[in-house]
Scaffold this active site. Structure first.
Site, PDB file in Angstrom:
ATOM      1  N   ARG A  24      -2.244   5.179  13.108  1.00  0.00           N
ATOM      2  CA  ARG A  24      -1.130   4.549  14.162  1.00  0.00           C
ATOM      3  C   ARG A  24      -1.752   4.774  15.502  1.00  0.00           C
ATOM      4  O   ARG A  24      -2.536   5.670  15.838  1.00  0.00           O
ATOM      5  CB  ARG A  24       0.089   5.214  14.066  1.00  0.00           C
ATOM      6  CG  ARG A  24       0.228   6.739  14.369  1.00  0.00           C
ATOM      7  CD  ARG A  24       1.510   7.328  14.212  1.00  0.00           C
ATOM      8  NE  ARG A  24       1.484   8.701  14.813  1.00  0.00           N
ATOM      9  CZ  ARG A  24       1.958   9.055  15.966  1.00  0.00           C
ATOM     10  NH1 ARG A  24       2.315   8.234  16.781  1.00  0.00           N
ATOM     11  NH2 ARG A  24       2.073  10.366  16.296  1.00  0.00           N
ATOM     12  N   ARG A  79       0.638  -1.214   0.034  1.00  0.00           N
ATOM     13  CA  ARG A  79       0.054  -0.074  -0.109  1.00  0.00           C
ATOM     14  C   ARG A  79       0.873   1.048  -0.084  1.00  0.00           C
ATOM     15  O   ARG A  79       1.964   1.298   0.295  1.00  0.00           O
ATOM     16  CB  ARG A  79      -0.895  -0.181   1.243  1.00  0.00           C
ATOM     17  CG  ARG A  79      -2.360  -0.704   1.182  1.00  0.00           C
ATOM     18  CD  ARG A  79      -3.122  -0.523   2.280  1.00  0.00           C
ATOM     19  NE  ARG A  79      -3.775   1.056   2.281  1.00  0.00           N
ATOM     20  CZ  ARG A  79      -3.637   1.825   3.126  1.00  0.00           C
ATOM     21  NH1 ARG A  79      -2.827   1.698   4.170  1.00  0.00           N
ATOM     22  NH2 ARG A  79      -4.228   2.806   3.030  1.00  0.00           N
ATOM     23  N   LYS A 111       4.085  -7.049  11.415  1.00  0.00           N
ATOM     24  CA  LYS A 111       3.322  -7.224  10.275  1.00  0.00           C
ATOM     25  C   LYS A 111       3.484  -8.673   9.833  1.00  0.00           C
ATOM     26  O   LYS A 111       4.651  -8.895   9.489  1.00  0.00           O
ATOM     27  CB  LYS A 111       3.983  -6.209   9.340  1.00  0.00           C
ATOM     28  CG  LYS A 111       3.141  -6.320   7.873  1.00  0.00           C
ATOM     29  CD  LYS A 111       2.335  -4.814   7.501  1.00  0.00           C
ATOM     30  CE  LYS A 111       1.633  -5.240   6.108  1.00  0.00           C
ATOM     31  NZ  LYS A 111       0.889  -3.987   5.736  1.00  0.00           N
TER      32      LYS A 111
HETATM   33  C1  BTN Z   1       0.618  -3.934   2.194  1.00  0.00           C
HETATM   34  O1  BTN Z   1       0.283  -4.204   3.414  1.00  0.00           O
HETATM   35  O2  BTN Z   1       1.062  -2.704   1.845  1.00  0.00           O
HETATM   36  C2  BTN Z   1      -0.063  -4.742   1.169  1.00  0.00           C
HETATM   37  C3  BTN Z   1       1.033  -5.856   0.798  1.00  0.00           C
HETATM   38  C4  BTN Z   1       0.349  -6.636  -0.527  1.00  0.00           C
HETATM   39  C5  BTN Z   1       1.491  -7.610  -0.964  1.00  0.00           C
HETATM   40  C6  BTN Z   1       0.608  -8.435  -2.216  1.00  0.00           C
HETATM   41  S1  BTN Z   1       1.770  -9.859  -2.523  1.00  0.00           S
HETATM   42  C7  BTN Z   1       0.693 -10.434  -3.745  1.00  0.00           C
HETATM   43  C8  BTN Z   1       0.221  -8.920  -4.296  1.00  0.00           C
HETATM   44  N1  BTN Z   1       1.139  -8.445  -5.467  1.00  0.00           N
HETATM   45  C9  BTN Z   1       1.414  -7.467  -5.057  1.00  0.00           C
HETATM   46  O3  BTN Z   1       2.462  -6.860  -5.777  1.00  0.00           O
HETATM   47  N2  BTN Z   1       1.089  -6.883  -3.894  1.00  0.00           N
HETATM   48  C10 BTN Z   1       0.263  -7.989  -3.232  1.00  0.00           C
END
Ligand code: BTN
Length: 320
Positions: free
Chosen positions: A316, A115, A180
């Site tokens: 947060r 994100r 996380k």
């Molecule tokens: C976050 O918490 O920032 C979201 C992370 C999401 C990661 C997943 S891995 C599969 C899919 N492909 C990506 O490029 N991102 C999501």
């Protein structure tokens, strides 16, 4: 990749066997093995006079196994040895007319995305990088709550897989002991009044080495640690996630976020706490009152209750 499939069992394999697998001469084996290891970022041990093995076994993704464990209907399951991002891969497929229910899993991502423009650390062969495409007749505006519904599904799957104290932090962080463990990234496109399509991307850290975690800019955990140093099958976890998310797509299409709110609240780590919502440099403080039916966060501030939508904001805690 062939050499990794051969060595994935963690056993010792002779130079002769590896040479045959790679289609190279015995003398070229060690160089070829080193090249494969460098390219994939994994360690291959050379035991002089005996052969080669991985420093620890890998459970590679197996489409037949996953499909046999999925309860819902999958339009197509794609497993990529390497892809830039499973989300991006399916957004491209969607633009080319791919149907709802296409699932993409990758052994590694070269440009995994999180994100708010973050990078998602995606080394080879040990975590879950999963994306699923779905289509809705309505416009993108109605899909605001879908990421929370999918997040609750991911938390429930991890809990069912044996992780205690799994929590969610609005909008999409999956945490274990405040660290996380996973996250979701939704990408939506379509016409204002519909139709639209959405790709739900899920990343779960299953096995990350400390050096791989150095690139993560916040406290992190992996499933191996969360399960008390026990491994969990990647193929089984992938199948459970796919099954649950496909169910979420269908229920959300009929009923929206409402059926998922109580589950979300059960996992919500910060409900009732003092928090700050940040948009760039600007922060708004208040009491976290829960989630509204569009997936927005309700904040009791000095000026009354305000609703925030995910977009570029972050949340947060002001106290732990
Ligand atoms: C976050 O918490 O920032 C979201 C992370 C999401 C990661 C997943 S891995 C599969 C899919 N492909 C990506 O490029 N991102 C999501």
């Amino acid at each position: 990749m062939e050499i990794i499939r051969l060595l994935a069992d963690g056993g010792l394999h002779s130079g002769e066997e590896v040479a045959e697998c790679l289609g190279v001469s015995r003398t070229a084996v060690s160089k070829a093995a080193r090249r494969a290891a460098d390219e994939l970022g994994i360690r291959i041990e050379t035991i002089r006079g005996h052969g080669y093995r991985l420093s620890s076994p890998l459970e590679l993704l197996n489409s037949q196994r996953i499909l046999s464990l999925i309860d819902s209907k999958v339009a197509r399951l794609e497993i990529c040895d390497k892809v830039d991002s499973t989300n991006r891969h399916l957004m491209r497929a969607a633009a080319d007319g791919a149907p709802a229910g296409i699932v993409c899993l990758a052994e590694r991502q070269t440009d995994g995305r999180g994100r708010r423009g973050r990078h998602w650390v995606s080394p080879f062969g040990s975590n879950i990088y999963l994306s699923i495409l779905w289509r809705y007749p309505s416009g993108p505006a109605g899909l605001g709550g879908l990421s929370l519904a999918a997040g609750a599904a991911v938390a429930a799957v991890l809990e069912r897989s044996g992780v205690d104290n799994i929590t969610l932090k609005w909008p999409n962080d999956v945490l274990w002991q405040g660290r996380k463990l996973g996250g979701l990234l939704l990408e939506v496109a379509g016409e204002v009044h519909g139709p639209s399509h959405v790709v739900v991307g899920v990343g779960v850290n299953m096995h990350l080495d400390a050096w791989q975690g150095l690139a993560i800019d916040q406290p992190w955990a992996d499933l191996y640690t969360a399960l008390g140093h026990r491994d969990c099958s990647r193929n089984l976890l992938a199948a459970r996630l796919i099954t649950r998310i496909l169910q979420v797509f269908e229920v959300y299409g009929r009923e929206g976020l409402a059926p998922f709110l109580s589950e979300w609240e059960r996992f919500d780590r910060l409900h009732g706490c003092q928090v700050e919502i940040r948009l760039g440099e600007h922060g708004t403080r208040g009491t976290h009152l829960g989630i509204d039916e569009q997936g927005g966060l309700m904040l009791q501030t000095a000026d009354g209750v305000r609703h925030f939508h995910a977009g570029e904001v972050s949340l947060r805690p002001l106290e732990e």
